[in-house]
Scaffold this motif. Structure first.
Motif, PDB file in Angstrom:
ATOM      1  N   LEU A 128       0.832  -1.210   0.000  1.00  0.00           N
ATOM      2  CA  LEU A 128       0.000   0.000   0.000  1.00  0.00           C
ATOM      3  C   LEU A 128       0.861   1.254   0.000  1.00  0.00           C
ATOM      4  CD1 LEU A 128      -2.844  -0.840   2.539  1.00  0.00           C
ATOM      5  CD2 LEU A 128      -3.148  -0.215   0.141  1.00  0.00           C
ATOM      6  N   ALA A 129       1.912   1.239   0.801  1.00  0.00           N
ATOM      7  CA  ALA A 129       2.787   2.408   0.904  1.00  0.00           C
ATOM      8  C   ALA A 129       3.400   2.758  -0.445  1.00  0.00           C
ATOM      9  CB  ALA A 129       3.886   2.140   1.927  1.00  0.00           C
ATOM     10  N   LYS A 130       3.803   1.738  -1.159  1.00  0.00           N
ATOM     11  CA  LYS A 130       4.413   1.966  -2.472  1.00  0.00           C
ATOM     12  C   LYS A 130       3.442   2.659  -3.409  1.00  0.00           C
ATOM     13  CE  LYS A 130       4.883  -1.730  -4.862  1.00  0.00           C
ATOM     14  NZ  LYS A 130       5.338  -3.072  -5.276  1.00  0.00           N
ATOM     15  N   ASP A 131       2.184   2.284  -3.329  1.00  0.00           N
ATOM     16  CA  ASP A 131       1.172   2.873  -4.214  1.00  0.00           C
ATOM     17  C   ASP A 131       0.805   4.300  -3.826  1.00  0.00           C
ATOM     18  OD1 ASP A 131       1.087   0.496  -5.624  1.00  0.00           O
ATOM     19  OD2 ASP A 131      -0.640  -0.293  -4.519  1.00  0.00           O
ATOM     20  N   HIS A 132       1.108   4.689  -2.571  1.00  0.00           N
ATOM     21  CA  HIS A 132       0.696   6.003  -2.083  1.00  0.00           C
ATOM     22  C   HIS A 132       1.871   6.911  -1.731  1.00  0.00           C
ATOM     23  CE1 HIS A 132      -3.027   3.657  -1.578  1.00  0.00           C
ATOM     24  NE2 HIS A 132      -3.651   4.803  -1.648  1.00  0.00           N
ATOM     25  N   GLY A 133       3.077   6.491  -2.046  1.00  0.00           N
ATOM     26  CA  GLY A 133       4.239   7.326  -1.773  1.00  0.00           C
ATOM     27  C   GLY A 133       4.547   7.493  -0.297  1.00  0.00           C
ATOM     28  N   LEU A 134       4.252   6.464   0.515  1.00  0.00           N
ATOM     29  CA  LEU A 134       4.450   6.534   1.966  1.00  0.00           C
ATOM     30  C   LEU A 134       5.586   5.627   2.407  1.00  0.00           C
ATOM     31  CD1 LEU A 134       0.706   6.228   2.991  1.00  0.00           C
ATOM     32  CD2 LEU A 134       2.116   8.258   3.355  1.00  0.00           C
ATOM     33  N   THR A 135       6.169   5.947   3.541  1.00  0.00           N
ATOM     34  CA  THR A 135       7.123   5.070   4.205  1.00  0.00           C
ATOM     35  C   THR A 135       6.415   4.369   5.366  1.00  0.00           C
ATOM     36  OG1 THR A 135       9.001   6.501   3.681  1.00  0.00           O
ATOM     37  CG2 THR A 135       9.289   4.986   5.515  1.00  0.00           C
ATOM     38  N   ILE A 136       6.681   3.074   5.532  1.00  0.00           N
ATOM     39  CA  ILE A 136       6.179   2.320   6.679  1.00  0.00           C
ATOM     40  C   ILE A 136       7.315   2.204   7.690  1.00  0.00           C
ATOM     41  CG2 ILE A 136       5.327   0.084   7.479  1.00  0.00           C
ATOM     42  CD1 ILE A 136       3.287   1.674   5.855  1.00  0.00           C
ATOM     43  N   LEU A 137       7.002   2.520   8.948  1.00  0.00           N
ATOM     44  CA  LEU A 137       7.989   2.480  10.023  1.00  0.00           C
ATOM     45  C   LEU A 137       7.606   1.424  11.059  1.00  0.00           C
ATOM     46  CD1 LEU A 137       8.235   6.340  10.629  1.00  0.00           C
ATOM     47  CD2 LEU A 137       9.900   4.931   9.391  1.00  0.00           C
ATOM     48  N   ILE A 138       8.612   0.753  11.613  1.00  0.00           N
ATOM     49  CA  ILE A 138       8.410  -0.103  12.774  1.00  0.00           C
ATOM     50  C   ILE A 138       9.371   0.348  13.871  1.00  0.00           C
ATOM     51  CG2 ILE A 138       7.484  -2.044  11.491  1.00  0.00           C
ATOM     52  CD1 ILE A 138      10.217  -3.417  11.735  1.00  0.00           C
ATOM     53  N   GLU A 139       8.929   0.230  15.139  1.00  0.00           N
ATOM     54  CA  GLU A 139       9.684   0.826  16.237  1.00  0.00           C
ATOM     55  C   GLU A 139       9.785  -0.134  17.423  1.00  0.00           C
ATOM     56  OE1 GLU A 139       9.549   4.792  19.124  1.00  0.00           O
ATOM     57  OE2 GLU A 139       7.779   4.211  17.974  1.00  0.00           O
ATOM     58  N   PRO A 140      10.996  -0.510  17.820  1.00  0.00           N
ATOM     59  CA  PRO A 140      11.153  -1.260  19.073  1.00  0.00           C
ATOM     60  C   PRO A 140      10.823  -0.364  20.262  1.00  0.00           C
ATOM     61  CG  PRO A 140      13.150  -1.357  17.700  1.00  0.00           C
ATOM     62  CD  PRO A 140      12.286  -0.278  17.139  1.00  0.00           C
ATOM     63  N   LEU A 141      10.043  -0.882  21.212  1.00  0.00           N
ATOM     64  CA  LEU A 141       9.679  -0.150  22.415  1.00  0.00           C
ATOM     65  C   LEU A 141      10.308  -0.806  23.635  1.00  0.00           C
ATOM     66  CD1 LEU A 141       5.861   0.489  21.778  1.00  0.00           C
ATOM     67  CD2 LEU A 141       7.826   1.846  21.008  1.00  0.00           C
ATOM     68  N   ASN A 142      10.711   0.010  24.603  1.00  0.00           N
ATOM     69  CA  ASN A 142      11.403  -0.561  25.754  1.00  0.00           C
ATOM     70  C   ASN A 142      10.435  -1.280  26.692  1.00  0.00           C
ATOM     71  OD1 ASN A 142      10.898   1.012  28.431  1.00  0.00           O
ATOM     72  ND2 ASN A 142      11.060   2.626  26.881  1.00  0.00           N
ATOM     73  N   ARG A 143      10.992  -2.219  27.432  1.00  0.00           N
ATOM     74  CA  ARG A 143      10.178  -3.111  28.268  1.00  0.00           C
ATOM     75  C   ARG A 143       9.618  -2.419  29.504  1.00  0.00           C
ATOM     76  NH1 ARG A 143      15.500  -4.375  28.822  1.00  0.00           N
ATOM     77  NH2 ARG A 143      16.422  -4.325  30.905  1.00  0.00           N
ATOM     78  N   PHE A 144      10.140  -1.253  29.857  1.00  0.00           N
ATOM     79  CA  PHE A 144       9.643  -0.538  31.034  1.00  0.00           C
ATOM     80  C   PHE A 144       8.344   0.209  30.716  1.00  0.00           C
ATOM     81  CE2 PHE A 144      14.312  -0.647  31.119  1.00  0.00           C
ATOM     82  CZ  PHE A 144      14.506  -1.424  32.246  1.00  0.00           C
ATOM     83  N   ASP A 145       8.321   0.889  29.572  1.00  0.00           N
ATOM     84  CA  ASP A 145       7.134   1.635  29.162  1.00  0.00           C
ATOM     85  C   ASP A 145       6.113   0.752  28.458  1.00  0.00           C
ATOM     86  OD1 ASP A 145       7.729   4.817  29.357  1.00  0.00           O
ATOM     87  OD2 ASP A 145       9.562   3.723  28.954  1.00  0.00           O
ATOM     88  N   ALA A 146       6.582  -0.273  27.767  1.00  0.00           N
ATOM     89  CA  ALA A 146       5.688  -1.117  26.963  1.00  0.00           C
ATOM     90  C   ALA A 146       5.991  -2.590  27.216  1.00  0.00           C
ATOM     91  CB  ALA A 146       5.855  -0.779  25.480  1.00  0.00           C
ATOM     92  N   PRO A 147       5.718  -3.076  28.440  1.00  0.00           N
ATOM     93  CA  PRO A 147       6.023  -4.472  28.746  1.00  0.00           C
ATOM     94  C   PRO A 147       5.265  -5.428  27.831  1.00  0.00           C
ATOM     95  CG  PRO A 147       4.653  -3.479  30.459  1.00  0.00           C
ATOM     96  CD  PRO A 147       5.104  -2.374  29.576  1.00  0.00           C
TER      97      PRO A 147
END
Length: 253
Positions: A128-147
Motif C-alpha cells: 500500500l505504501a508503495k502505491d501512495h508514496g508513503l514510508t512504513i515504520l516499525i519501532e522497538p519499544l522498551n520493556r519498562f514503558d511497553a512491557p
C-alpha cells in the motif's frame, strides 16, 4: 543546522491538533508528527499544515482496545483483518493530510506465531505504501514503558525489515527507547543507520526534554549530522504541564 519535528502526541497535548500544529510553528519547529489523529477531521489538519507550511512527518496505526492493554494489532494472530483495516485507515488518513510515513504498531504478544503475522501484515502495508508514496515504520519499544511489546530491540527490527525486503519499510529509531533497552545510543545509530526512516528522542530515563539525563544529545545530534541525516528529528518527550516552558533546549542544545 539540525532541524526538529514536534511530536504532538506529547507536545501541546492539551490543545486540538490544529492548534498544536500552529503552536509548533510559533515555537520554531520545522515539522510536526502525531500519534493517533483519527478523531480530528482531516481537512482541519490539512488546513493547519497549509497555514503553517509545516510538513506532517507521520502518524501511528490504531492500538486496538487500549483499556484492555492493547498497543497495536499487527503482530496479533487472529486479528489480521482488524490489523489490515487499521493499516488501510492510516494510509487513507495520511493521504488526506499529506503525511509522509505510518508507524505500524505491532502489539503486545509472546505468541510464537507473532513474527510471521507481523511480517505478513507489513508486506501488505508496504504494498500500500508503495502505491501512495508513503514510508512504513516499525519501532522497538522498551520493556519498562511497553512491557510485552512484540518488537523489543533494533536487531529484531532490522531482521524483520530485511526479511520483508521492501524499500518502503524503515526503522523508527527512538533514542529514548534504545537508551532504556540497549544503552549504547550512538553505537546503535551507527550500526543500523542505513535502515532508519525516522529518528526520535527524549531524555533517558525520565522521557523529559533532551537537556538532561543519561544521553548527551548535543553529541548524538552532532553524530546524526555527521552520518548525513538531513530530515527533522522528532521531539517525542513528555514536557510536563507547560510545553512552551520546556523548550529551552530547542535553540540552545
Amino acid at each position: 543546522m539540525t532541524a526538529f519535528s514536534a511530536n504532538l502526541g506529547f507536545l501541546w497535548a492539551d490543545r486540538s491538533l490544529p492548534d498544536a500544529i500552529r503552536a509548533a510553528k510559533a515555537a520554531g519547529f520545522d515539522a510536526v508528527e502525531c500519534h493517533w489523529p483519527y478523531d480530528t477531521p482531516a481537512p482541519d489538519i490539512k488546513q493547519a499544515l497549509k497555514d503553517t507550511g509545516l510538513p506532517m512527518l507521520g502518524l501511528n496505526t490504531r492500538r486496538g482496545d487500549v483499556a484492555a492493554g492493547e498497543n497495536g494489532l499487527c503482530a496479533l494472530r487472529g486479528r489480521e483483518q482488524e490489523a489490515l483495516a487499521a493499516i488501510n485507515e492510516a494510509v487513507e488518513y495520511a493521504g488526506a493530510i499529506g503525511a509522509q510515513a505510518i508507524h505500524v504498531m505491532a502489539g503486545v504478544t509472546d505468541d510464537p506465531a507473532a513474527h510471521d503475522v507481523f511480517v505478513g501484515n507489513l508486506r501488505a502495508a508496504t504494498d500500500l505504501a508503495k502505491d501512495h508514496g508513503l514510508t512504513i515504520l516499525i519501532e522497538p519499544l522498551n520493556r519498562f514503558d511497553a512491557p510485552g511489546y512484540f518488537l523489543k530491540d533494533t536487531a529484531q527490527a532490522v531482521g524483520i525489515i530485511e526479511e520483508v525486503g521492501a524499500d518502503t519499510l524503515k526503522l523508527m529509531f527512538d533514542c529514548y527507547h534504545i537508551g532504556r533497552t540497549e544503552g549504547d545510543v550512538t553505537g546503535c545509530l551507527r550500526a543500523v543507520f542505513d535502515h532508519i526512516g525516522h529518528i526520535q528522542f527524549a531524555s533517558v530515563p525520565d522521557r523529559g526534554a533532551p537537556d538532561h539525563g543519561d544521553v548527551d544529545y548535543a553529541a548524538v545530534f552532532a553524530l546524526i549530522e555527521t552520518l548525513g541525516w538531513e530530515r527533522p528529528l522528532g521531539a517525542e518527550y513528555k514536557p510536563g504541564l507547560d510545553t512552551d516552558a520546556s523548550l529551552g533546549w530547542l535553540h540552545n542544545i
